[in-house]
Design an enzyme around this catalytic site. Structure first.
Site, mmCIF file in Angstrom:
data_model
loop_
_atom_site.group_PDB
_atom_site.id
_atom_site.type_symbol
_atom_site.label_atom_id
_atom_site.label_comp_id
_atom_site.label_asym_id
_atom_site.label_seq_id
_atom_site.Cartn_x
_atom_site.Cartn_y
_atom_site.Cartn_z
ATOM 1 N N ASP A 118 1.323 2.707 3.823
ATOM 2 C CA ASP A 118 0.428 3.733 3.035
ATOM 3 C C ASP A 118 1.497 5.042 2.818
ATOM 4 O O ASP A 118 1.125 6.104 3.209
ATOM 5 C CB ASP A 118 -0.558 4.246 4.040
ATOM 6 C CG ASP A 118 -1.508 5.079 3.456
ATOM 7 O OD1 ASP A 118 -1.769 5.225 2.213
ATOM 8 O OD2 ASP A 118 -2.629 5.627 4.189
ATOM 9 N N LEU A 146 2.606 6.330 -5.269
ATOM 10 C CA LEU A 146 3.955 7.129 -5.884
ATOM 11 C C LEU A 146 3.495 8.429 -6.552
ATOM 12 O O LEU A 146 4.431 9.169 -7.171
ATOM 13 C CB LEU A 146 4.289 6.107 -6.956
ATOM 14 C CG LEU A 146 4.810 4.814 -6.291
ATOM 15 C CD1 LEU A 146 5.387 3.827 -7.411
ATOM 16 C CD2 LEU A 146 5.679 4.954 -5.143
ATOM 17 N N ARG A 147 2.323 9.009 -6.823
ATOM 18 C CA ARG A 147 1.935 10.157 -7.320
ATOM 19 C C ARG A 147 1.782 10.466 -8.604
ATOM 20 O O ARG A 147 1.093 11.211 -9.093
ATOM 21 C CB ARG A 147 2.598 11.479 -6.507
ATOM 22 C CG ARG A 147 2.604 11.309 -5.061
ATOM 23 C CD ARG A 147 1.134 11.285 -4.441
ATOM 24 N NE ARG A 147 0.947 11.315 -2.933
ATOM 25 C CZ ARG A 147 -0.218 11.167 -2.290
ATOM 26 N NH1 ARG A 147 -1.198 10.569 -2.864
ATOM 27 N NH2 ARG A 147 -0.229 11.388 -0.976
ATOM 28 N N ASN A 188 -5.001 9.945 6.882
ATOM 29 C CA ASN A 188 -6.251 9.497 6.834
ATOM 30 C C ASN A 188 -6.007 7.843 6.551
ATOM 31 O O ASN A 188 -5.400 7.331 5.524
ATOM 32 C CB ASN A 188 -7.052 9.858 5.713
ATOM 33 C CG ASN A 188 -8.359 9.578 5.414
ATOM 34 O OD1 ASN A 188 -8.834 9.148 6.374
ATOM 35 N ND2 ASN A 188 -9.249 9.637 4.299
ATOM 36 N N HIS A 191 -10.807 1.242 0.657
ATOM 37 C CA HIS A 191 -10.543 2.325 1.306
ATOM 38 C C HIS A 191 -11.868 2.301 2.148
ATOM 39 O O HIS A 191 -12.973 2.495 1.557
ATOM 40 C CB HIS A 191 -10.220 3.662 0.813
ATOM 41 C CG HIS A 191 -10.020 4.713 1.556
ATOM 42 N ND1 HIS A 191 -8.878 5.449 1.677
ATOM 43 C CD2 HIS A 191 -10.951 5.473 2.111
ATOM 44 C CE1 HIS A 191 -9.099 6.530 2.534
ATOM 45 N NE2 HIS A 191 -10.452 6.653 2.574
ATOM 46 N N ASN A 243 -4.759 6.528 -7.305
ATOM 47 C CA ASN A 243 -5.629 8.045 -7.093
ATOM 48 C C ASN A 243 -4.395 8.832 -7.639
ATOM 49 O O ASN A 243 -4.093 9.883 -6.738
ATOM 50 C CB ASN A 243 -5.989 8.141 -5.564
ATOM 51 C CG ASN A 243 -5.013 8.178 -4.404
ATOM 52 O OD1 ASN A 243 -3.776 7.180 -4.822
ATOM 53 N ND2 ASN A 243 -5.081 8.822 -3.476
ATOM 54 N N HIS A 247 -5.503 -0.130 5.682
ATOM 55 C CA HIS A 247 -5.235 0.858 6.772
ATOM 56 C C HIS A 247 -6.054 0.632 8.079
ATOM 57 O O HIS A 247 -6.775 1.585 8.233
ATOM 58 C CB HIS A 247 -4.753 2.342 6.568
ATOM 59 C CG HIS A 247 -5.730 2.817 5.491
ATOM 60 N ND1 HIS A 247 -7.016 2.649 5.165
ATOM 61 C CD2 HIS A 247 -5.254 3.467 4.488
ATOM 62 C CE1 HIS A 247 -7.605 3.480 4.328
ATOM 63 N NE2 HIS A 247 -6.409 3.809 3.779
ATOM 64 N N HIS A 294 3.635 14.605 0.270
ATOM 65 C CA HIS A 294 3.086 15.762 -0.058
ATOM 66 C C HIS A 294 4.424 16.845 -0.064
ATOM 67 O O HIS A 294 5.195 16.590 0.814
ATOM 68 C CB HIS A 294 2.137 16.141 0.762
ATOM 69 C CG HIS A 294 0.755 15.300 0.690
ATOM 70 N ND1 HIS A 294 0.038 15.193 -0.421
ATOM 71 C CD2 HIS A 294 0.327 14.577 1.729
ATOM 72 C CE1 HIS A 294 -0.894 14.363 -0.168
ATOM 73 N NE2 HIS A 294 -0.792 13.881 1.063
ATOM 74 N N HIS A 354 0.798 -1.275 -0.087
ATOM 75 C CA HIS A 354 0.273 -0.056 0.006
ATOM 76 C C HIS A 354 0.840 1.210 0.121
ATOM 77 O O HIS A 354 1.521 1.558 0.980
ATOM 78 C CB HIS A 354 -0.891 0.023 1.091
ATOM 79 C CG HIS A 354 -2.053 1.147 1.344
ATOM 80 N ND1 HIS A 354 -3.271 0.949 1.632
ATOM 81 C CD2 HIS A 354 -1.839 2.539 0.722
ATOM 82 C CE1 HIS A 354 -3.776 1.969 1.541
ATOM 83 N NE2 HIS A 354 -3.223 3.177 1.041
#
Length: 429
Positions: free
Chosen positions: A310, A68-69, A283, A184, A99, A237, A314, A65
């Site tokens: 997770d 990698l953006r 989250n 999720h 996502n 998570h 950022h 989980h």
């Protein structure tokens, strides 16, 4: 020419103490493993030699989980920088969430991730694909095409699938293809606009908090749907006592339900939050001490199957917006093993074998991967770890592009010093 790794300390299942071993690699595979005291030192002529004396030698760590953006959020992380961070953390296989922007909901985006991972020439990157198009919860993606392209499971991680019918349809389709659904769990009607858990921190600061039911309602709903469809259902998570209780019941009923927990939900509660520091915003949010104890016990008794990070990078600028406006998430690759080793193994609560099992063998078993074991014939995915040297967590040294962590300054042992994927060293201290 092959590679000998000499005198590494190997923890075997059921063994209390590590055994010193030599390991030989040829053509990317483990060809021989022998106890170091038997037959003396092997013939090293013409071979590369790695001295692992005083180091733990483990199968490469697995993280199922991560974020990698890329594509779309390259200012936070790229597949290359995320893979480098994972390698520095001792991970050899990671599974990335969809996502991104665009989201991973087409054959082309799956292929994009795989191509970028191959170009990075680092750790193995396994992409998940979205359950619904654009993660909007309105229409299922083309599961068959995404599986064929290389997706290893389906998830809308980052948001919960709000429609029970949509989730049931997804589970039925995934079950027909023997593919997992990874969830999720979050009911949006209970969390909108909120950013910390309903607990002591929220009360002290006059904040409305996110209730535990926001997670557990979806866990309970999805367990019933998994029973109806026979799908392999995996809960992301896990963070609440109620969720643990429901997953435990599902396992007692023999359902194909598995789950995961992150280091921060085992080590921190909402009462540890020092103030309105956005590096403590994640989250699911940090829950109460009671929840921490419940998820810890759930991991220890097998209710929760595996450990994940997770990893959620950022930028400094985004986190500087403050607790209310900053995005959720913390980085995790480079601190995960040292945190868990120092706080649970070095203190005597866990055995080293238990920790390694939940970060290697069990993830491979849950998701049907061939990795996760030191065995003759296996791919040479190997991590060497220094269990003795103590270092402080210093985000400025991270290989990740991001620095968002609540663990700055923590003094830890158990730092990886070498990571090898298919016989190639991809990171070394």
């Amino acid at each position: 020419m092959g590679i000998w790794i000499l005198n590494g300390s190997v923890v075997e299942a059921g063994s209390a103490e590590p055994v010193k071993k030599h390991l030989y690699i040829e053509n990317n595979k483990i060809v021989e493993i022998k106890e170091a005291w038997i037959g003396g030192e092997p013939d090293l002529t013409g071979h590369e030699v790695i001295d692992a004396t005083g180091k733990l030698m483990s199968a490469g760590l697995i993280d199922m989980h991560v974020h990698l953006r890329e594509p779309g959020f390259e200012h936070k992380e790229t597949i290359a920088s995320g893979a480098a961070s994972a390698a520095k953390g001792g991970f050899t296989t990671i599974a990335c969430m969809p996502n991104t922007r665009p989201v991973i909901d087409t054959v082309d985006t799956v292929q994009y991730v795989l191509d970028k991972a191959q170009a990075a020439q680092s750790v193995r990157v396994l992409p998940y694909a979205c359950i619904t198009k654009n993660q909007l919860g309105r229409e299922l993606t083309d599961f068959a095409a995404l599986k064929e392209a290389g997706a290893i499971g389906f998830t809308d991680d980052g948001v919960g699938v709000q429609s029970a019918q949509m989730m049931k349809d997804a589970m039925a389709l995934a079950a027909s293809m023997d593919m997992p659904v990874i969830a999720h769990c979050e009911d949006n009607t209970l969390v909108e606009g909120l950013f910390v858990s309903e607990g002591e921190f929220a009360r002290k600061n006059g904040l409305k908090g996110i209730p535990n039911e926001s997670e557990a309602i979806h866990v309970g709903r999805d367990i019933l749907l998994s029973e109806a469809t026979g799908v392999h259902y995996h809960v992301c998570h896990v963070s609440t006592e109620q969720s643990v209780r429901l997953i435990r019941l599902a396992k007692q009923l023999g359902l194909r339900v598995t789950s995961e927990v992150c280091p921060h939900h085992l080590l921190l509660s909402d009462e540890d939050i020092p103030g309105m520091d956005p590096n403590w915003k994640m989250n699911p949010p940090l829950r109460t001490p009671r929840d921490v104890q419940a998820v810890l016990e759930g991991l220890e008794d097998g209710t929760i199957d595996i450990l994940v990070t997770d990893h959620a990078p950022h930028s400094d600028e985004e986190k500087a917006r403050g607790m209310l406006l900053a995005p959720f998430g913390i980085v995790g690759f480079e601190t995960a093993f040292p945190l868990l080793y120092t706080k649970f193994v070095a203190t005597g609560r866990w055995t080293l074998a238990f920790l390694l099992d939940r970060m290697t063998v069990k993830p491979a078993e849950v998701f049907g991967l061939e990795s996760g074991r030191l065995a003759v014939g296996a791919e040479a995915d190997i991590t060497l770890i220094d269990l003795e040297t103590e270092q402080e967590v210093d985000p400025t040294t991270f290989a990740s592009k991001s620095r968002n962590t609540p663990f700055t300054g923590w003094k830890l042992k158990g730092w990886p010093v070498l990571t090898m994927v298919a016989g190639k060293v991809v990171w070394t201290a």
